[in-house]
Scaffold this motif. Structure first.
Motif, PDB file in Angstrom:
ATOM      1  N   LYS A   8       0.840  -1.203   0.000  1.00 39.10           N
ATOM      2  CA  LYS A   8       0.000   0.000   0.000  1.00 39.10           C
ATOM      3  C   LYS A   8       0.877   1.256   0.000  1.00 39.10           C
ATOM      4  N   ALA A   9       1.870   1.264   0.900  1.00 42.27           N
ATOM      5  CA  ALA A   9       2.746   2.445   0.991  1.00 42.27           C
ATOM      6  C   ALA A   9       3.526   2.634  -0.307  1.00 42.27           C
ATOM      7  N   LEU A  10       4.016   1.523  -0.858  1.00 41.27           N
ATOM      8  CA  LEU A  10       4.778   1.619  -2.110  1.00 41.27           C
ATOM      9  C   LEU A  10       3.872   2.125  -3.235  1.00 41.27           C
ATOM     10  N   GLN A  15       2.181   6.237  -6.981  1.00 42.98           N
ATOM     11  CA  GLN A  15       1.045   6.998  -7.529  1.00 42.98           C
ATOM     12  C   GLN A  15       1.230   8.498  -7.350  1.00 42.98           C
ATOM     13  N   ALA A  16       1.897   8.887  -6.260  1.00 44.42           N
ATOM     14  CA  ALA A  16       2.150  10.328  -6.063  1.00 44.42           C
ATOM     15  C   ALA A  16       3.037  10.841  -7.203  1.00 44.42           C
ATOM     16  N   ASP A  17       4.054  10.066  -7.565  1.00 42.48           N
ATOM     17  CA  ASP A  17       4.919  10.465  -8.696  1.00 42.48           C
ATOM     18  C   ASP A  17       4.129  10.454 -10.007  1.00 42.48           C
ATOM     19  N   GLY A 143       3.632  -5.733 -10.821  1.00 45.17           N
ATOM     20  CA  GLY A 143       3.659  -5.063  -9.516  1.00 45.17           C
ATOM     21  C   GLY A 143       4.582  -5.775  -8.538  1.00 45.17           C
ATOM     22  N   ILE A 144       4.602  -7.098  -8.631  1.00 45.99           N
ATOM     23  CA  ILE A 144       5.475  -7.877  -7.739  1.00 45.99           C
ATOM     24  C   ILE A 144       6.946  -7.591  -8.071  1.00 45.99           C
ATOM     25  N   MET A 145       7.256  -7.486  -9.362  1.00 44.24           N
ATOM     26  CA  MET A 145       8.645  -7.166  -9.748  1.00 44.24           C
ATOM     27  C   MET A 145       9.047  -5.802  -9.196  1.00 44.24           C
ATOM     28  N   LYS A 146       8.100  -4.862  -9.197  1.00 42.58           N
ATOM     29  CA  LYS A 146       8.390  -3.525  -8.638  1.00 42.58           C
ATOM     30  C   LYS A 146       8.656  -3.610  -7.134  1.00 42.58           C
ATOM     31  N   PRO A 258      -4.858  -7.910   3.363  1.00 39.11           N
ATOM     32  CA  PRO A 258      -4.714  -6.966   2.244  1.00 39.11           C
ATOM     33  C   PRO A 258      -3.468  -6.075   2.389  1.00 39.11           C
ATOM     34  N   LYS A 259      -3.362  -5.102   1.515  1.00 35.09           N
ATOM     35  CA  LYS A 259      -2.284  -4.102   1.496  1.00 35.09           C
ATOM     36  C   LYS A 259      -0.929  -4.652   1.073  1.00 35.09           C
ATOM     37  N   GLY A 260      -0.974  -5.735   0.302  1.00 38.68           N
ATOM     38  CA  GLY A 260       0.259  -6.274  -0.254  1.00 38.68           C
ATOM     39  C   GLY A 260       0.261  -6.108  -1.761  1.00 38.68           C
ATOM     40  N   VAL A 261       0.039  -7.233  -2.447  1.00 39.52           N
ATOM     41  CA  VAL A 261       0.106  -7.247  -3.916  1.00 39.52           C
ATOM     42  C   VAL A 261      -1.034  -6.436  -4.561  1.00 39.52           C
ATOM     43  N   GLY A 262      -2.225  -6.469  -3.958  1.00 40.56           N
ATOM     44  CA  GLY A 262      -3.410  -5.827  -4.551  1.00 40.56           C
ATOM     45  C   GLY A 262      -3.190  -4.376  -4.976  1.00 40.56           C
ATOM     46  N   PRO A 263      -2.747  -3.505  -4.057  1.00 42.03           N
ATOM     47  CA  PRO A 263      -2.577  -2.088  -4.441  1.00 42.03           C
ATOM     48  C   PRO A 263      -1.541  -1.883  -5.545  1.00 42.03           C
TER      49      PRO A 263
END
Ligand code: NAP
Length: 282
Positions: A8-10, A15-17, A143-146, A258-263
């Protein structure tokens, strides 16, 4: 104790960028546009589509959801896709799966212009990925690679085990890991002695869709554990494929649900739409 990978934080940071990037593009007269086509009234699909629309709007993108009756004919849906293929307002087209049974999903995915296929499911894009020259990548493994990148998790020469072989998660995940020079094993429902195979993994990616299936018997001490699963328990609570509390003490890194891969999945969808808009302008 494993380090929690905070998807989630990542995702918020990326998304801010991306928001700034969209602002800049808009000031140059290019507004990235995403259309999501939803057929029928599957409640889970409705939630996913709503979240995608919200994310796109939040980032300042042009976002549209096109709703169709479950009875729409395949020909009419294909005509709609063609219309969006030709519409320059949209750089990304996504057809929410699953589709009703009378519609051939493969035909529908083939109809999307590969340059607008921001889900990365078109055979042309999957082919490019398998040839080691990806353009649009299925968003969940992307997303996982990121996440690996953000947490400096080195994949070179590591034993990676992927549990699940779907076209949208397991298989593309395996190819992306291979690209980073991991030694990859793909496992599935017919794999013999799965816990023993999984226990060889330095990197374990689980995408099967069975709540709390992966227990400590599957995990080697120090492994990186990525949980893609999204399941509901008997109380309707969202749970992963991995028994987090039991596995976390063994893992070096682990994603929560939640807050892992999903976001991260949704973030990569937006990233690929922006990328498609930029590519078109080049
Ligand atoms: P899928 O198409 O149903 O594929 C599941 C895979 O798991 C299949 O390859 C299947 O093997 C394998 N499998 C099932 N039971 C197994 C078992 N007992 N042992 C070993 N392998 C087993 O599912 P998917 O679309 O890849 O999704 C998997 C999970 O990820 C679901 O919970 C889904 O909701 C979740 N998901 C999450 C996100 C996200 O953004 N977080 C995105 C996509 C999916 P066979 O091929 O042999 O049948």
């Amino acid at each position: 104790m494993g380090i929690k990978i905070d998807g989630k934080a990542l995702a918020d940071k990326i998304q801010a960028d991306m928001k700034l990037e969209v602002e800049q593009l808009v000031s140059q007269g290019v507004q990235p546009g995403l259309v999501v086509l939803l057929v029928g009234e599957n409640p889970a699909s409705q939630t996913y589509v709503k979240n995608k629309e919200l994310a796109a709007t939040r980032l300042g993108m042009h976002s549209e959801v096109s709703l169709y009756e479950a009875s729409i004919t395949e020909a009419d849906l294909l005509a709609e896709i063609q219309r969006y293929n030709e519409d320059p307002k949209f750089h990304g087209i996504l057809v929410q799966l699953p589709l009703p049974e009378h519609i051939d999903s493969e035909k529908v995915l083939l109809a999307i212009d590969p340059k607008k296929d921001v889900d990365g499911f078109h055979p042309m894009n999957l082919g490019k990925l398998f040839m080691g020259a990806p353009e649009m990548i299925p968003c969940t493994p992307y997303g996982i690679m990121k996440m690996f990148e953000a947490y400096d998790i080195d994949l070179e020469g590591k034993n990676a085990v992927v549990i699940g072989r779907s076209n949208i998660v397991g298989k593309p995940m395996a190819h992306l890991l291979l690209e980073k020079n991991a030694t990859v094993t793909v496992t599935h429902s017919r794999t013999k002695d799965l816990p023993a195979v999984a226990k060889q993994a330095d990197i374990l990616v689980v995408a099967i869709g069975r709540g709390h299936f992966v227990t400590k018997e599957f995990v080697k001490e120090g492994a990186v554990v990525i949980d893609v699963g999204m399941n509901r328990d008997e109380n309707g609570k969202l749970i992963g494929d991995v028994k987090y509390d039991e596995v976390e003490p063994l893992a070096s890194y682990i994603t929560p649900v939640p807050k892992g891969v999903g976001p991260m999945t949704i973030t990569m969808l937006m990233a690929q739409t922006i990328e498609a808009a930029k590519r078109k302008e080049r």
